[in-house]
Design a protein around this motif. Structure first.
Motif, PDB file in Angstrom:
ATOM      1  N   UNK A 131       0.772  -1.182   0.155  1.00 54.62           N
ATOM      2  CA  UNK A 131       0.048  -0.095   0.239  1.00 54.62           C
ATOM      3  C   UNK A 131       0.967   1.221   0.077  1.00 54.62           C
ATOM      4  N   UNK A 132       2.255   1.020   0.351  1.00 58.76           N
ATOM      5  CA  UNK A 132       2.983   2.445   0.367  1.00 58.76           C
ATOM      6  C   UNK A 132       3.132   2.812  -0.821  1.00 58.76           C
ATOM      7  N   UNK A 133       3.169   2.100  -2.046  1.00 59.24           N
ATOM      8  CA  UNK A 133       3.486   2.620  -3.185  1.00 59.24           C
ATOM      9  C   UNK A 133       2.174   2.952  -4.029  1.00 59.24           C
ATOM     10  N   UNK A 134       1.180   2.995  -3.355  1.00 62.44           N
ATOM     11  CA  UNK A 134      -0.106   3.441  -4.103  1.00 62.44           C
ATOM     12  C   UNK A 134       0.185   4.909  -4.340  1.00 62.44           C
ATOM     13  N   UNK A 135       0.219   5.297  -5.648  1.00 60.26           N
ATOM     14  CA  UNK A 135       0.120   6.850  -5.894  1.00 60.26           C
ATOM     15  C   UNK A 135      -1.102   7.554  -5.512  1.00 60.26           C
ATOM     16  N   UNK A 136      -0.829   8.590  -4.882  1.00 59.98           N
ATOM     17  CA  UNK A 136      -2.219   9.259  -4.354  1.00 59.98           C
ATOM     18  C   UNK A 136      -3.050   9.878  -5.582  1.00 59.98           C
ATOM     19  N   UNK A 137      -4.209  10.129  -5.664  1.00 56.38           N
ATOM     20  CA  UNK A 137      -5.056  10.789  -6.654  1.00 56.38           C
ATOM     21  C   UNK A 137      -5.166  12.057  -6.371  1.00 56.38           C
ATOM     22  N   UNK A 138      -4.908  12.950  -7.694  1.00 55.79           N
ATOM     23  CA  UNK A 138      -4.960  14.564  -7.554  1.00 55.79           C
ATOM     24  C   UNK A 138      -6.095  14.918  -7.467  1.00 55.79           C
ATOM     25  N   UNK A 139      -6.623  15.935  -6.796  1.00 58.05           N
ATOM     26  CA  UNK A 139      -8.020  16.538  -6.427  1.00 58.05           C
ATOM     27  C   UNK A 139      -7.682  17.799  -6.845  1.00 58.05           C
ATOM     28  N   UNK A 140      -8.935  18.700  -6.564  1.00 60.94           N
ATOM     29  CA  UNK A 140      -8.777  20.125  -7.109  1.00 60.94           C
ATOM     30  C   UNK A 140      -8.070  20.823  -6.107  1.00 60.94           C
ATOM     31  N   UNK A 141      -7.732  22.188  -5.996  1.00 62.78           N
ATOM     32  CA  UNK A 141      -7.089  22.865  -5.101  1.00 62.78           C
ATOM     33  C   UNK A 141      -5.807  22.432  -4.479  1.00 62.78           C
ATOM     34  N   UNK A 142      -4.907  21.557  -5.185  1.00 61.47           N
ATOM     35  CA  UNK A 142      -3.706  21.110  -4.816  1.00 61.47           C
ATOM     36  C   UNK A 142      -4.045  20.065  -3.819  1.00 61.47           C
ATOM     37  N   UNK A 143      -5.020  19.378  -3.618  1.00 62.82           N
ATOM     38  CA  UNK A 143      -5.385  18.230  -2.756  1.00 62.82           C
ATOM     39  C   UNK A 143      -5.127  17.264  -3.295  1.00 62.82           C
ATOM     40  N   UNK A 144      -5.055  16.261  -2.175  1.00 63.33           N
ATOM     41  CA  UNK A 144      -4.857  14.773  -2.944  1.00 63.33           C
ATOM     42  C   UNK A 144      -5.473  13.497  -2.050  1.00 63.33           C
ATOM     43  N   UNK A 145      -5.864  12.513  -2.526  1.00 68.08           N
ATOM     44  CA  UNK A 145      -6.442  11.506  -1.810  1.00 68.08           C
ATOM     45  C   UNK A 145      -5.537  10.369  -1.811  1.00 68.08           C
ATOM     46  N   UNK A 146      -5.152   9.729  -0.496  1.00 66.16           N
ATOM     47  CA  UNK A 146      -4.244   8.742  -0.299  1.00 66.16           C
ATOM     48  C   UNK A 146      -5.061   7.310  -0.021  1.00 66.16           C
ATOM     49  N   UNK A 147      -5.281   6.750  -1.208  1.00 67.86           N
ATOM     50  CA  UNK A 147      -5.694   5.247  -0.794  1.00 67.86           C
ATOM     51  C   UNK A 147      -5.028   4.633  -0.055  1.00 67.86           C
ATOM     52  N   UNK A 148      -3.532   4.595   0.002  1.00 62.71           N
ATOM     53  CA  UNK A 148      -2.720   3.958   0.908  1.00 62.71           C
ATOM     54  C   UNK A 148      -3.033   4.208   2.411  1.00 62.71           C
ATOM     55  N   UNK A 149      -3.502   5.265   2.838  1.00 61.40           N
ATOM     56  CA  UNK A 149      -3.921   5.429   4.229  1.00 61.40           C
ATOM     57  C   UNK A 149      -5.218   4.767   4.515  1.00 61.40           C
ATOM     58  N   UNK A 150      -5.902   4.762   3.594  1.00 63.44           N
ATOM     59  CA  UNK A 150      -7.438   4.290   3.771  1.00 63.44           C
ATOM     60  C   UNK A 150      -7.448   2.787   3.943  1.00 63.44           C
ATOM     61  N   UNK A 151      -6.755   2.156   2.925  1.00 66.10           N
ATOM     62  CA  UNK A 151      -6.610   0.785   3.031  1.00 66.10           C
ATOM     63  C   UNK A 151      -5.608   0.316   4.311  1.00 66.10           C
ATOM     64  N   UNK A 152      -4.710   1.149   4.642  1.00 67.01           N
ATOM     65  CA  UNK A 152      -3.925   0.529   6.008  1.00 67.01           C
ATOM     66  C   UNK A 152      -4.972   0.718   7.343  1.00 67.01           C
ATOM     67  N   UNK A 153      -5.813   1.793   7.007  1.00 68.86           N
ATOM     68  CA  UNK A 153      -6.882   1.950   8.003  1.00 68.86           C
ATOM     69  C   UNK A 153      -7.823   0.765   8.075  1.00 68.86           C
ATOM     70  N   UNK A 154      -8.265   0.355   7.083  1.00 66.57           N
ATOM     71  CA  UNK A 154      -9.088  -0.887   6.855  1.00 66.57           C
ATOM     72  C   UNK A 154      -8.424  -2.178   7.212  1.00 66.57           C
ATOM     73  N   UNK A 155      -7.247  -2.502   7.121  1.00 64.11           N
ATOM     74  CA  UNK A 155      -6.514  -3.587   7.548  1.00 64.11           C
ATOM     75  C   UNK A 155      -6.405  -3.318   8.860  1.00 64.11           C
ATOM     76  N   UNK A 156      -6.216  -2.289   9.730  1.00 67.55           N
ATOM     77  CA  UNK A 156      -5.763  -2.458  10.981  1.00 67.55           C
ATOM     78  C   UNK A 156      -7.282  -2.421  11.833  1.00 67.55           C
ATOM     79  N   UNK A 157      -8.364  -2.082  11.050  1.00 62.23           N
ATOM     80  CA  UNK A 157      -9.756  -2.190  11.733  1.00 62.23           C
ATOM     81  C   UNK A 157     -10.064  -3.636  11.833  1.00 62.23           C
ATOM     82  N   UNK A 158      -9.563  -4.717  11.138  1.00 66.18           N
ATOM     83  CA  UNK A 158     -10.320  -5.962  11.158  1.00 66.18           C
ATOM     84  C   UNK A 158      -9.960  -6.715  12.378  1.00 66.18           C
ATOM     85  N   UNK A 159     -10.833  -6.556  13.471  1.00 65.28           N
ATOM     86  CA  UNK A 159     -10.720  -7.257  14.451  1.00 65.28           C
ATOM     87  C   UNK A 159     -10.633  -8.928  14.374  1.00 65.28           C
ATOM     88  N   UNK A 160     -11.501  -9.335  13.419  1.00 64.77           N
ATOM     89  CA  UNK A 160     -11.531 -10.788  13.479  1.00 64.77           C
ATOM     90  C   UNK A 160     -10.142 -11.267  12.898  1.00 64.77           C
TER      91      UNK A 160
END
Length: 345
Positions: free
Chosen positions: A185-214
């Motif tokens: 996930x570290x290597x997933x390139x961020x998505x460029x958004x308006x106003x010089x913002x970006x979205x980081x799927x790497x952070x989102x997927x790391x959150x999902x992985x850590x949230x898996x109690x099972x």
């Protein structure tokens, strides 16, 4: 409100609930199924209802404003071996009914594995004029590459332009697959958004992985490898990389998936990470399990997905509508599963 409903519908519709399970006929020294279901987030009333062969769809806690999450579990009066036999496939079409095309990705195959990926002319024109924003999930470098290509092919025939853009797009998908396969996930390139913002799927997927109690409680070695991928996966674990295409809002959506099957003491855990989606949502994770229970099988799944559209104005309403649509999608998938097995009613 119509815009909110549309965004939520896209998110829920794209969450292709795919059940791919390799099962074995026994579950050795397993915890009580009721304990596992409780850890999954089900209460006693839901567990009791499940025993009556009713599918249970329930909310999951969400750790981000751009996250939507839900779980489903059901008891099938069918032996585990038979359920697993029907579900033992790498074909995402089995229960992900929105898939229109798919294939397997391998490092030695290069971008040729994506040759069936063909963009319609309107998508090609849009890519030539791509800018940061929500129309495409592209990094700043990817946008610049398409701009450069536009300058190069500007005076060439239309057919040559389509070929060049198609090749560049398939190469981009393969580059994203290789980057993830090499560095996770570290290597997933961020998505460029308006106003010089970006979205980081790497952070989102790391959150999902850590949230898996099972995973953390019952498969800690797998959980650790999943969080730290490409760390070595534990024994009795197989992985495959897939690309799938779906038609979403009259646009093709191309999705890259990492799919892991793990022998879970006689049951099965299946992890699916969607580490790239071409538009409408950012990334998602599914955790699916299959266990022997009473005279049949319990199958469960938890889905966490992330989309810009969930944040902002009226976020509570967006989440409410999105969860409802996602739950309906899960129930339809259950009916499809029952139809395949032909012994659920």
């Amino acid at each position: 409100m119509p815009g909110i409903v549309k965004h939520a519908a896209i998110i829920a519709w794209l969450l292709g609930v795919s059940f791919v399970v390799n099962g074995t006929p026994a579950f050795a020294e397993q915890p009580a199924i009721e304990e596992i279901l409780s850890v999954l987030g089900m209460n006693k009333a839901q567990i009791n209802e499940l025993a009556q062969r009713q599918p249970i769809v329930y909310d999951l806690s969400e750790g981000r404003s751009d996250e939507i999450a839900a779980g489903i579990a059901w008891y099938l009066p069918v032996p585990l071996a038979k359920v697993a036999g029907q579900l033992r496939t790498d074909d995402p079409n089995l229960l992900d009914v929105d898939v229109t095309a798919h294939g397997i990705l391998m490092t030695h195959g290069k971008a040729d594995a994506l040759s069936p990926v063909v963009l319609p002319s309107e998508e090609i024109e849009a890519l030539l004029d791509a800018e940061p924003g929500g129309q495409f999930n592209l990094s700043s470098d990817e946008i610049e590459n398409f701009r450069t290509l536009k300058r190069i092919v500007n005076d060439t025939p239309d057919e040559a332009i389509r070929d060049a853009i198609g090749q560049r797009y398939r190469a981009m998908l393969f580059d994203r697959f290789e980057a993830y396969r090499r560095d996770g996930t570290y290597a997933i390139a961020p998505y460029a958004r308006d106003n010089n913002q970006s979205v980081k799927p790497s952070v989102e997927l790391d959150q999902a992985a850590n949230a898996s109690v099972i995973l953390a409680r019952y498969a800690p070695a797998l959980h650790k490898a999943w969080i730290n991928y490409p760390a070595t996966l534990p024994p009795r674990t197989n992985e495959v990389f897939q690309w799938v295409e779906k038609n979403v809002q009259n646009r093709p959506a191309f999705i890259l998936r990492h799919h892991v099957n793990h022998d879970w003491n006689g049951g099965e855990l299946v992890l699916t990470r969607e580490f790239y989606a071409s538009h409408s949502y950012n990334a998602s994770q599914w955790v699916t399990g299959c266990l022997a229970y009473r005279d049949g099988t319990v199958v469960f799944q938890q889905v966490r997905s992330y989309a810009d559209q969930l944040s902002g104005v009226a976020t509570d309403v967006r989440h409410l509508i999105g969860r409802k649509l996602l739950k309906n999608k899960m129930l339809k998938s259950f009916e499809r599963l029952c139809g395949v097995l032909r012994h659920c009613h």
